[in-house]
Structures are given as structure tokens and as C-alpha cells.
Design a protein around this motif. Sequence first.
Motif, PDB file in Angstrom:
ATOM      1  N   LEU A 358       0.822  -1.208   0.000  1.00  0.00           N
ATOM      2  CA  LEU A 358       0.000   0.000   0.000  1.00  0.00           C
ATOM      3  C   LEU A 358       0.853   1.253   0.000  1.00  0.00           C
ATOM      4  O   LEU A 358       0.616   2.183  -0.774  1.00  0.00           O
ATOM      5  CB  LEU A 358      -0.925   0.007   1.217  1.00  0.00           C
ATOM      6  CG  LEU A 358      -1.968  -1.111   1.281  1.00  0.00           C
ATOM      7  CD1 LEU A 358      -2.650  -1.103   2.636  1.00  0.00           C
ATOM      8  CD2 LEU A 358      -2.987  -0.956   0.167  1.00  0.00           C
ATOM      9  N   ALA A 359       1.847   1.295   0.884  1.00  0.00           N
ATOM     10  CA  ALA A 359       2.704   2.471   1.001  1.00  0.00           C
ATOM     11  C   ALA A 359       3.917   2.109   1.832  1.00  0.00           C
ATOM     12  O   ALA A 359       3.900   1.157   2.618  1.00  0.00           O
ATOM     13  CB  ALA A 359       1.945   3.633   1.635  1.00  0.00           C
ATOM     14  N   VAL A 360       4.975   2.900   1.659  1.00  0.00           N
ATOM     15  CA  VAL A 360       6.184   2.771   2.465  1.00  0.00           C
ATOM     16  C   VAL A 360       6.589   4.170   2.900  1.00  0.00           C
ATOM     17  O   VAL A 360       6.639   5.095   2.076  1.00  0.00           O
ATOM     18  CB  VAL A 360       7.332   2.123   1.683  1.00  0.00           C
ATOM     19  CG1 VAL A 360       8.570   1.982   2.572  1.00  0.00           C
ATOM     20  CG2 VAL A 360       6.927   0.768   1.132  1.00  0.00           C
ATOM     21  N   GLY A 361       6.873   4.345   4.185  1.00  0.00           N
ATOM     22  CA  GLY A 361       7.314   5.643   4.655  1.00  0.00           C
ATOM     23  C   GLY A 361       7.547   5.623   6.149  1.00  0.00           C
ATOM     24  O   GLY A 361       6.948   4.824   6.876  1.00  0.00           O
ATOM     25  N   GLY A 362       8.445   6.489   6.609  1.00  0.00           N
ATOM     26  CA  GLY A 362       8.730   6.560   8.043  1.00  0.00           C
ATOM     27  C   GLY A 362       9.268   5.271   8.595  1.00  0.00           C
ATOM     28  O   GLY A 362       9.018   4.928   9.756  1.00  0.00           O
ATOM     29  N   ALA A 363      10.004   4.507   7.769  1.00  0.00           N
ATOM     30  CA  ALA A 363      10.594   3.217   8.135  1.00  0.00           C
ATOM     31  C   ALA A 363       9.548   2.132   8.360  1.00  0.00           C
ATOM     32  O   ALA A 363       9.837   1.113   8.994  1.00  0.00           O
ATOM     33  CB  ALA A 363      11.500   3.348   9.364  1.00  0.00           C
ATOM     34  N   LEU A 364       8.327   2.334   7.842  1.00  0.00           N
ATOM     35  CA  LEU A 364       7.276   1.339   7.966  1.00  0.00           C
ATOM     36  C   LEU A 364       6.763   0.941   6.582  1.00  0.00           C
ATOM     37  O   LEU A 364       6.652   1.769   5.683  1.00  0.00           O
ATOM     38  CB  LEU A 364       6.112   1.860   8.807  1.00  0.00           C
ATOM     39  CG  LEU A 364       6.399   2.130  10.282  1.00  0.00           C
ATOM     40  CD1 LEU A 364       5.158   2.709  10.958  1.00  0.00           C
ATOM     41  CD2 LEU A 364       6.854   0.855  10.999  1.00  0.00           C
ATOM     42  N   LEU A 365       6.436  -0.342   6.445  1.00  0.00           N
ATOM     43  CA  LEU A 365       5.868  -0.906   5.226  1.00  0.00           C
ATOM     44  C   LEU A 365       4.430  -1.311   5.519  1.00  0.00           C
ATOM     45  O   LEU A 365       4.174  -2.130   6.404  1.00  0.00           O
ATOM     46  CB  LEU A 365       6.684  -2.130   4.791  1.00  0.00           C
ATOM     47  CG  LEU A 365       6.067  -3.058   3.741  1.00  0.00           C
ATOM     48  CD1 LEU A 365       5.902  -2.339   2.414  1.00  0.00           C
ATOM     49  CD2 LEU A 365       6.920  -4.318   3.585  1.00  0.00           C
ATOM     50  N   ARG A 374      -1.397  -5.125   7.345  1.00  0.00           N
ATOM     51  CA  ARG A 374      -0.249  -5.572   8.142  1.00  0.00           C
ATOM     52  C   ARG A 374       0.879  -4.573   7.939  1.00  0.00           C
ATOM     53  O   ARG A 374       1.096  -4.105   6.820  1.00  0.00           O
ATOM     54  CB  ARG A 374       0.191  -6.979   7.721  1.00  0.00           C
ATOM     55  CG  ARG A 374       1.168  -7.610   8.720  1.00  0.00           C
ATOM     56  CD  ARG A 374       1.393  -9.082   8.406  1.00  0.00           C
ATOM     57  NE  ARG A 374       2.258  -9.285   7.266  1.00  0.00           N
ATOM     58  CZ  ARG A 374       2.176 -10.323   6.435  1.00  0.00           C
ATOM     59  NH1 ARG A 374       1.230 -11.231   6.605  1.00  0.00           N
ATOM     60  NH2 ARG A 374       3.005 -10.457   5.431  1.00  0.00           N
ATOM     61  N   VAL A 375       1.587  -4.284   8.999  1.00  0.00           N
ATOM     62  CA  VAL A 375       2.644  -3.279   8.955  1.00  0.00           C
ATOM     63  C   VAL A 375       3.941  -3.888   9.449  1.00  0.00           C
ATOM     64  O   VAL A 375       3.960  -4.591  10.477  1.00  0.00           O
ATOM     65  CB  VAL A 375       2.276  -2.046   9.813  1.00  0.00           C
ATOM     66  CG1 VAL A 375       3.328  -0.955   9.657  1.00  0.00           C
ATOM     67  CG2 VAL A 375       0.900  -1.512   9.426  1.00  0.00           C
ATOM     68  N   HIS A 376       5.036  -3.644   8.720  1.00  0.00           N
ATOM     69  CA  HIS A 376       6.350  -4.158   9.085  1.00  0.00           C
ATOM     70  C   HIS A 376       7.336  -3.008   9.262  1.00  0.00           C
ATOM     71  O   HIS A 376       7.257  -1.987   8.571  1.00  0.00           O
ATOM     72  CB  HIS A 376       6.900  -5.089   7.992  1.00  0.00           C
ATOM     73  CG  HIS A 376       6.190  -6.388   7.874  1.00  0.00           C
ATOM     74  ND1 HIS A 376       6.663  -7.560   8.426  1.00  0.00           N
ATOM     75  CD2 HIS A 376       5.033  -6.724   7.256  1.00  0.00           C
ATOM     76  CE1 HIS A 376       5.842  -8.553   8.145  1.00  0.00           C
ATOM     77  NE2 HIS A 376       4.836  -8.062   7.435  1.00  0.00           N
TER      78      HIS A 376
END
Length: 430
Positions: A358-365, A374-376
Motif C-alpha cells: 500500500l505504502a512505504v514511509g517513516g521506516a514502515l511498510l 499488516r505493517v512491518h
Amino acid sequence: MKRAVVAAGLGGVLVLTACTAPPAESPESAESSAPASMTSDASVAPVSPTEVGPLPAVDVAPFRTPYAVSEQKVVETAWQAAPATADGVFLGLAEHSEIVQLSAVSSAGEVLWVQERALVDAGCVVTVDGDGRALAVLSDAGASESASGGTTATAYDLHTGAVVWGPVPVPGPLQGPGLVFGVASGNEGGNSAGDSINGDPVALDAATGEVVAGASVQGVGGPVRILGEYGGTVLLVEGADLVARSASSSANEAGTDPVPERWRIALATLGWSAEEVRAASARPVTDAPVALLDIGDDSGASLVDLNNGAVLAQGLQTVADDAISGVRILQSETALEARGRDGEQLWSTTVAADTTILAVGGALLYLRVGDAIRVHNVVTGDVAEAYDPAGAGIILYPVVMVPTGEVVLTDGRRHLLATSEHDGSSDAEG
């Protein structure tokens, strides 16, 4: 001067060609969080910005929002799809009957300019020229009833909406990637990137609108087929070679065609066919000078470094970079892999077939897996707690994240902008 690549949601230099609303669906749950309703809040309808000025603020208390935007002012937009963005401006669209409304919104949540266009003229690219000026380049097919005649392209200043150049004649509607115009043929289903194009396909210089590649600008290696224009680089097949050339007409100081090449690689050395290589339908979510290419088989796309032609990875579905950490996420059909700034593998994990970045930013996927979010952590690969576990309500998840902190959120129907402005509600409560 090297031209920067634009950050965009789910696609590099984003090409706005479809103007239909996305499906009205919301993820049912977030991992380690309580279920959320699938029904949108009908009490707040998307606005239709027809005047410049601030957009209305949204009370997000009934929603489940990421911690990352907890202190930001959130505003309602009219966008029906994730916007493109450059230099602190977001350009999104909404369809109303046979009319498409484009609205440019600042990072502070103010409408800067609005333009209404016929549905047939919905092609738009957000890009940056060699001087760093952010532009929206729009195609206009309304000048003629012929699909391949009368089409023009015009560049507008993304901040003001003022015309920078154009209209200039082009051989057909926007095809992409980047500033590539023509009429697709041999593909009844639509405008697949990299298909053969009738009507003398061309790539334009973002700074001037001049043609920098096309059938009239022959390469030295044989017949030219344009794969795409990527932030100042035109990628082509010339005869049996893969060639990168400058997309700046000023680079051709001698005034001779074609514009200078940056590198050339024989496709045979890569094991690729000149007839089958084309731009992948997915666009890398990155500011880096890279291109995703389909090579004519079912193995997935290959990631090519536009600086030197090196193949960085193969068998991919998409690529997304985190500007904060420098981590690159590579998604294949069955796996996710994270690489550091030097290309070293940080972690990898298997994923289900219905996994979407969905998106990647602020060191989160941020991933969508079926009906769950789900967030990694992009550095460690660990599952991260990005939402309040005790929260309830409809989940708003990010689809565009920029390094300066602004985030476009959606529930699958509405698109909200978490702005650069501080949300003063917590201050008022205190």
C-alpha cells in the motif's frame, strides 16, 4: 542538469489515465488490532473543490488512523484515486459524469488550482523539469474526433496552474511511463505501457515540450521503440540494444539527432528479446532512477538501474523505497525482500498471493493481505504496531507517504490528506 524523479503513490512518476472511482471496500482488520466496520461514514461526503482555499478539516476520532498522523491536521479531498505528488503539492482527480476535475492541493491542505476536463482528456503526468520546477503535463484529445489526430500536450506549473509550455502536438494520448504519447495498437484492452504505438510515438522533454525520442529521431542502432521516459531519461529499444538517452533537448548541444546516449547494452547479453521487452505495468514507488521491465515471460519484471543499465533484481511484481531509512522493498509473487542502501539483503519473508504494498514511509511498510492491514518495520522485518490496539472504527490506511511527513489516507473510497499542519484539537483539550 539531472532531473529528479517524482515521488508518487504506487507508481514512480504517476500517470493519471483512468478516472473511475476505486472499489468501495475497506480492510476488515489490522493485525494485532480489533476488527473495523466495512461501512464508510456516510455523514461526511467527499467535497468538490471548485474554489481555491483551505479544504475542510476532518474529525478522525471515529476512525482508526496510524500513529504516524496522530498529531497532523487531516482534510477531506474530492480525489477518487491516490494522487501524484511533487514539491509539496498533490494532484488528484475526481470523475463527475463525463467531466474529470483535477485539483492541486498544497501540503498544508489548501486547494491551489482546479481544472475541469473532458473524460477523454484525463491523461496527466506529474514530473519535475531540469530546473527542479514541478509540472503537471496534461493531454488534450478534444481538438479532433480522430483518435490519433489533433491531440496536444500542455505543461502547467504544479503550484500555480499557469501554462509553462504548450499546447504542443503529439501523435496520440498519454501512454507512459512518463512523457510518452501515442495511440496503442495490437492491444484491444487498453493502454499497456510499452506496446507498439501508431502515429509516430514520441517522448517529450519536460522542460520545453520538445520531442526527444520517436520514429523521427532515429537511433544509431536501428529502429527505435520507446519503452518509457523516467525522470529525465528515455529508455528505448534500438535495433537489438537497450539504450538510455537524455530526455533533455538542451543536452543535444550540437543540434543533431538523436540526443546523447547514456549507455547501451546488447539485449542478447541479458538473454532478452528486442521484440518482447517492454515497460512493466507496475511503477516503482521510488525517487531512484530505476525502471521495471517485463521481458516477455512469466517470471516477473526486472529492475534496471537507469544510471548504468545494471539489472538489480528479477522476478518482481513491484518495488518500493523508504526515503527515511534508504531501505528498498522488492515484492515477487511469493516473497518480500528488503535491501539496504548498498544492496545488501536485510530480511526476506514469504507472502500470500493476495499481498499488496500500500505504502512505504517513516521506516514502515504497509501491506494489504486479503482484507487485513499488516505493517512491518522496513529495517528488521518485524511486524510493527502502527495503530492503537484498543482502537475501533473504520481503518484509514496510507496510499501515499512523502518524506516531509504528509500522508494520503483512504478507506478504499474516500481520500483524506494528513497535512503538514499541526492538529490543534489536543492543544485545545489541554
